[in-house]
Design a protein around this motif. Structure first.
Motif, mmCIF file in Angstrom:
data_model
loop_
_atom_site.group_PDB
_atom_site.id
_atom_site.type_symbol
_atom_site.label_atom_id
_atom_site.label_comp_id
_atom_site.label_asym_id
_atom_site.label_seq_id
_atom_site.Cartn_x
_atom_site.Cartn_y
_atom_site.Cartn_z
ATOM 1 N N VAL A 20 0.841 -1.205 0.000
ATOM 2 C CA VAL A 20 0.000 0.000 0.000
ATOM 3 C C VAL A 20 0.874 1.251 0.000
ATOM 4 O O VAL A 20 0.618 2.208 -0.744
ATOM 5 C CB VAL A 20 -0.971 -0.012 1.203
ATOM 6 C CG1 VAL A 20 -1.661 1.327 1.354
ATOM 7 C CG2 VAL A 20 -1.982 -1.136 1.054
ATOM 8 N N ALA A 21 1.911 1.258 0.825
ATOM 9 C CA ALA A 21 2.802 2.415 0.894
ATOM 10 C C ALA A 21 3.490 2.665 -0.450
ATOM 11 O O ALA A 21 3.624 3.820 -0.878
ATOM 12 C CB ALA A 21 3.842 2.215 1.985
ATOM 13 N N LEU A 22 3.912 1.605 -1.124
ATOM 14 C CA LEU A 22 4.555 1.780 -2.429
ATOM 15 C C LEU A 22 3.587 2.330 -3.468
ATOM 16 O O LEU A 22 3.940 3.224 -4.249
ATOM 17 C CB LEU A 22 5.142 0.460 -2.917
ATOM 18 C CG LEU A 22 6.476 0.075 -2.311
ATOM 19 C CD1 LEU A 22 6.922 -1.291 -2.818
ATOM 20 C CD2 LEU A 22 7.530 1.109 -2.629
ATOM 21 N N GLY A 44 10.892 9.277 -5.862
ATOM 22 C CA GLY A 44 12.017 8.465 -5.418
ATOM 23 C C GLY A 44 12.151 8.447 -3.910
ATOM 24 O O GLY A 44 12.420 7.407 -3.304
ATOM 25 N N ALA A 45 11.954 9.591 -3.279
ATOM 26 C CA ALA A 45 12.071 9.672 -1.822
ATOM 27 C C ALA A 45 10.969 8.862 -1.145
ATOM 28 O O ALA A 45 11.239 8.080 -0.222
ATOM 29 C CB ALA A 45 12.012 11.125 -1.373
ATOM 30 N N LEU A 46 9.751 9.031 -1.590
ATOM 31 C CA LEU A 46 8.636 8.312 -0.967
ATOM 32 C C LEU A 46 8.748 6.809 -1.177
ATOM 33 O O LEU A 46 8.498 6.032 -0.254
ATOM 34 C CB LEU A 46 7.306 8.833 -1.522
ATOM 35 C CG LEU A 46 6.951 10.270 -1.126
ATOM 36 C CD1 LEU A 46 5.723 10.732 -1.901
ATOM 37 C CD2 LEU A 46 6.729 10.388 0.363
ATOM 38 N N ALA A 47 9.123 6.408 -2.375
ATOM 39 C CA ALA A 47 9.262 4.970 -2.637
ATOM 40 C C ALA A 47 10.399 4.374 -1.813
ATOM 41 O O ALA A 47 10.269 3.278 -1.266
ATOM 42 C CB ALA A 47 9.501 4.728 -4.124
ATOM 43 N N SER A 48 11.496 5.098 -1.692
ATOM 44 C CA SER A 48 12.638 4.555 -0.947
ATOM 45 C C SER A 48 12.376 4.499 0.551
ATOM 46 O O SER A 48 12.927 3.641 1.238
ATOM 47 C CB SER A 48 13.898 5.371 -1.235
ATOM 48 O OG SER A 48 13.810 6.662 -0.663
ATOM 49 N N LEU A 103 18.117 10.596 -6.879
ATOM 50 C CA LEU A 103 18.466 11.670 -5.953
ATOM 51 C C LEU A 103 17.526 11.648 -4.743
ATOM 52 O O LEU A 103 17.961 11.789 -3.606
ATOM 53 C CB LEU A 103 18.389 13.028 -6.660
ATOM 54 C CG LEU A 103 18.635 14.265 -5.794
ATOM 55 C CD1 LEU A 103 20.061 14.274 -5.274
ATOM 56 C CD2 LEU A 103 18.336 15.513 -6.584
ATOM 57 N N GLY A 104 16.264 11.438 -4.998
ATOM 58 C CA GLY A 104 15.287 11.359 -3.907
ATOM 59 C C GLY A 104 15.511 10.168 -2.986
ATOM 60 O O GLY A 104 15.158 10.209 -1.812
ATOM 61 N N SER A 105 16.143 9.123 -3.508
ATOM 62 C CA SER A 105 16.363 7.927 -2.689
ATOM 63 C C SER A 105 17.363 8.189 -1.558
ATOM 64 O O SER A 105 17.475 7.371 -0.636
ATOM 65 C CB SER A 105 16.839 6.759 -3.546
ATOM 66 O OG SER A 105 18.175 6.937 -3.964
ATOM 67 N N LEU A 106 18.054 9.303 -1.597
ATOM 68 C CA LEU A 106 18.937 9.668 -0.483
ATOM 69 C C LEU A 106 18.157 9.843 0.808
ATOM 70 O O LEU A 106 18.721 9.741 1.897
ATOM 71 C CB LEU A 106 19.701 10.945 -0.806
ATOM 72 C CG LEU A 106 20.731 10.841 -1.921
ATOM 73 C CD1 LEU A 106 21.296 12.219 -2.239
ATOM 74 C CD2 LEU A 106 21.842 9.898 -1.547
ATOM 75 N N ALA A 107 16.853 10.068 0.687
ATOM 76 C CA ALA A 107 16.016 10.200 1.883
ATOM 77 C C ALA A 107 16.044 8.923 2.720
ATOM 78 O O ALA A 107 16.003 8.980 3.951
ATOM 79 C CB ALA A 107 14.574 10.525 1.481
#
Length: 112
Positions: A20-22, A44-48, A103-107
């Protein structure tokens, strides 16, 4: 203190909240990306953040970028046939579609 896991832990470890989160992360991120390119970073940030490890967070962000590119390609419709002739612009679109979510995955690395 309660022994129940936090929402973040549940999202990262339990299959149903994880899925659900993904889906929500992709929906929000792609929705934001239709308005502004920063939505790709958010996707990217939310998915990671839903990933159990940093490495999987990077993979999820890359997957979010692929989904964003697929949605973009589908939105072009019949005009997609002209894309191969527009090489410099197509390279920028693919680079941004894959690089900005990464870049967002740095979160994920910042939030343990």
């Amino acid at each position: 203190m309660s022994d129940s896991p936090s929402l973040r832990e549940r999202v990262r470890t339990e299959p149903r909240p994880h899925a659900v989160a993904l889906l929500v992360a992709l929906g929000v991120g792609i929705g934001l990306a239709t308005v502004h390119w920063v939505g790709l970073v958010a996707a990217g940030a939310l998915a990671s953040l839903a990933a159990p490890t940093v490495r999987r967070g990077v993979a999820y962000a890359l997957g979010a970028g692929v989904v964003a590119l697929a949605v973009f390609a589908a939105s072009l419709g019949p005009a997609a046939a002209a894309v191969p002739g527009m090489r410099p612009v197509a390279y920028v679109a693919v680079g941004a579609g894959l690089g900005l979510p990464l870049l967002g995955s740095l979160a994920r690395a910042a939030v343990p």
